[in-house]
Design an enzyme around this catalytic site. Structure first.
Site, mmCIF file in Angstrom:
data_model
loop_
_atom_site.group_PDB
_atom_site.id
_atom_site.type_symbol
_atom_site.label_atom_id
_atom_site.label_comp_id
_atom_site.label_asym_id
_atom_site.label_seq_id
_atom_site.Cartn_x
_atom_site.Cartn_y
_atom_site.Cartn_z
ATOM 1 C CB THR A 216 118.376 26.693 83.635
ATOM 2 O OG1 THR A 216 117.348 25.824 83.178
ATOM 3 C CG2 THR A 216 117.874 27.397 84.888
ATOM 4 C CG ASP A 217 114.982 25.712 79.513
ATOM 5 O OD1 ASP A 217 115.242 25.245 80.647
ATOM 6 O OD2 ASP A 217 114.640 24.994 78.550
ATOM 7 C CD GLU A 218 114.352 23.353 84.950
ATOM 8 O OE1 GLU A 218 113.881 23.463 86.087
ATOM 9 O OE2 GLU A 218 114.774 22.277 84.495
ATOM 10 C CE1 TYR B 128 119.259 24.299 88.753
ATOM 11 C CE2 TYR B 128 117.367 24.068 87.276
ATOM 12 C CZ TYR B 128 118.732 24.264 87.469
ATOM 13 O OH TYR B 128 119.547 24.430 86.376
#
Ligand code: NAD
Ligand code: DAU
Length: 365
Positions: free
Chosen positions: A131-133, A171
């Site tokens: 993910t980009d997170e 997360y």
């Protein structure tokens, strides 16, 4: 012939990836391995479940012995790993589950792949979906929007493949850790790996805890729309089938050991998305324009809420020729229409009935 293990194939993105591979590659055996947590729904794959090149296995990626057996029995030579706990709000309440599934689960898959492949890594691939997170959050230097020179509408910085990891939520911390393990297996053991980091996906079959399906369903039932904080946070949205198409291209043509960012060049403030969702849903339901604007309800912000994500996916376009195919307004209309047309799917998910699908369809096979 290839034997490809897709993990998390009963979830939102995984189901689109499984569908694409099963339909496009009849000469591949596609093995969908999923624990069927609350986020896994086999009804997402009704249309392909009887295809001869598709098999479902209910298993936990953290269960190393079972994973090793699955690798051996199915002669797995490619992995597309999507299984994860994926919802930021849940990770804030229960970080242990996220560390366990996202980190230890990924490690267990890597270790099984290593045990089976280490004699000969040729024609093998472990492709990890991230993910980009993991990159953290960007500034909002242009809060009113409007393109900055050389930049996006809300700022001129983007996440590139070189951006340093700086995760904030449990997360994203767990996803970052799993990315590091994948790269460590490449660097230490020579395992052929790929990692991609994608922005926010939207489209059919997303679990209605996430912004778009939750809000479409609430608008339909005239329930409040809980906008976190002031609704100023910015996300970069990509239609899920465009992500699945990118995964297909990268799986087949990506440079081993490399990382690719996948994004939509499509930044929106949450509050503007919410307004677009109300407008689109009301139009498709034949309601008066503005009728549901009063459902917007500002609520306490998410803890540690990342302000802005924006992905630079020019490397993927330049090297492998991928780019998003859908305009956001088109994609949103298509998505809202899908949720409205598939009310039974939504009701099964919100009532919990979807969890019986496995027992009804698979248990006695
Ligand atoms: P999802 O929550 O809809 O689906 C996750 C799937 O994984 C479910 O089917 C669930 O049953 C399965 N699963 C969970 N724990 C498992 C375990 N221990 N063993 C086996 N299966 C298990 O998630 P999603 O939104 O489809 O995301 C899929 C992947 O893509 C995740 O790795 C996520 O981090 C990543 N990702 C998601 C987005 C997004 O916008 N949704 C964007 C970028 C990357
Ligand atoms: O960026 C990629 C990530 O996108 C993925 O890695 C995650 O798995 C996926 O869940 C998604 O994370 P977000 O936290 O961005 O998605 P979510 O749909 O939960 O929220 C989108 C934005 O909307 C975010 O800024 C929080 C806000 N929001 C969300 C919900 C559920 C609200 O304002 N109200 C809500 O009720």
């Amino acid at each position: 012939m290839r034997n490809i293990l897709i993990t998390g194939g009963a979830g939102f993105i995984g189901s689109h990836v499984v569908r694409l591979f099963v339909n496009k590659y009849p000469n591949y055996n596609i093995i969908n391995l999923d624990k069927l947590t609350y986020a896994g729904n086999l009804a997402n794959l009704k249309d392909i479940e009887n295809k001869p090149n598709y098999k479902f296995i209910k298993a936990d990626i953290c269960d190393f012995d079972t994973i090793l057996k699955v690798f051996k029995e199915n002669k797995i030579d490619g992995v597309i790993h999507l299984a994860a706990e994926s919802h930021v709000d849940r990770s804030i309440k229960d970080p242990f589950t996220f560390a366990n599934t996202n980190v230890m689960g990924t490690l267990s898959l890597l270790q099984a792949a290593k045990e089976c492949w280490q004699e000969d890594f040729s024609n093998k691939l472990f492709y990890h979906i991230s993910t980009d997170e993991v990159y953290g959050a960007l500034e909002l230097t242009n809060p009113k929007g409007g393109n900055e020179p050389g930049g996006g509408p809300f700022g001129n910085e983007f996440f590139t493949e070189e951006t340093k990891y700086n995760p904030h939520s449990p997360y994203s911390a767990a996803k970052a850790s799993s990315d590091h393990f994948v790269r460590a297996f490449h660097d230490t053991y020579g395992m052929p790996t790929l990692v991609t980091n994608c922005s926010n996906n939207y489209g059919p079959y997303q679990f209605p805890e996430k912004l778009i399906p939750l809000f479409v369903n609430n608008i339909r039932h005239k329930k409040p729309l809980p906008v976190y904080g002031k609704g100023e946070n910015v996300r970069d949205w990509l239609y899920v089938e465009d992500h699945a198409r990118a995964i297909d291209i990268i799986f087949h043509k990506g440079k081993i050991g490399d990382t690719y960012n996948i994004g939509g060049f499509n930044e929106w403030k949450n509050i503007d998305i919410v307004k677009l969702l109300i407008k689109t849903t009301d139009k498709l339901l034949g309601r008066k324009e503005g009728e549901d604007d009063n459902l917007i309800t500002y609520v306490t912000d998410r803890k540690g809420h990342d302000l802005r994500y924006a992905i630079d996916s020019t490397k993927l376009k330049r090297e492998l020729g991928w780019q998003p195919s859908l305009q956001f307004e088109q994609g949103i209309e298509k998505t809202v229409q899908w949720y409205l047309d598939n009310q039974q799917w939504m009701e099964n998910v919100t009532s919990g009935d979807y969890q019986k699908y496995y027992d009804d369809m698979y248990k006695n096979r």
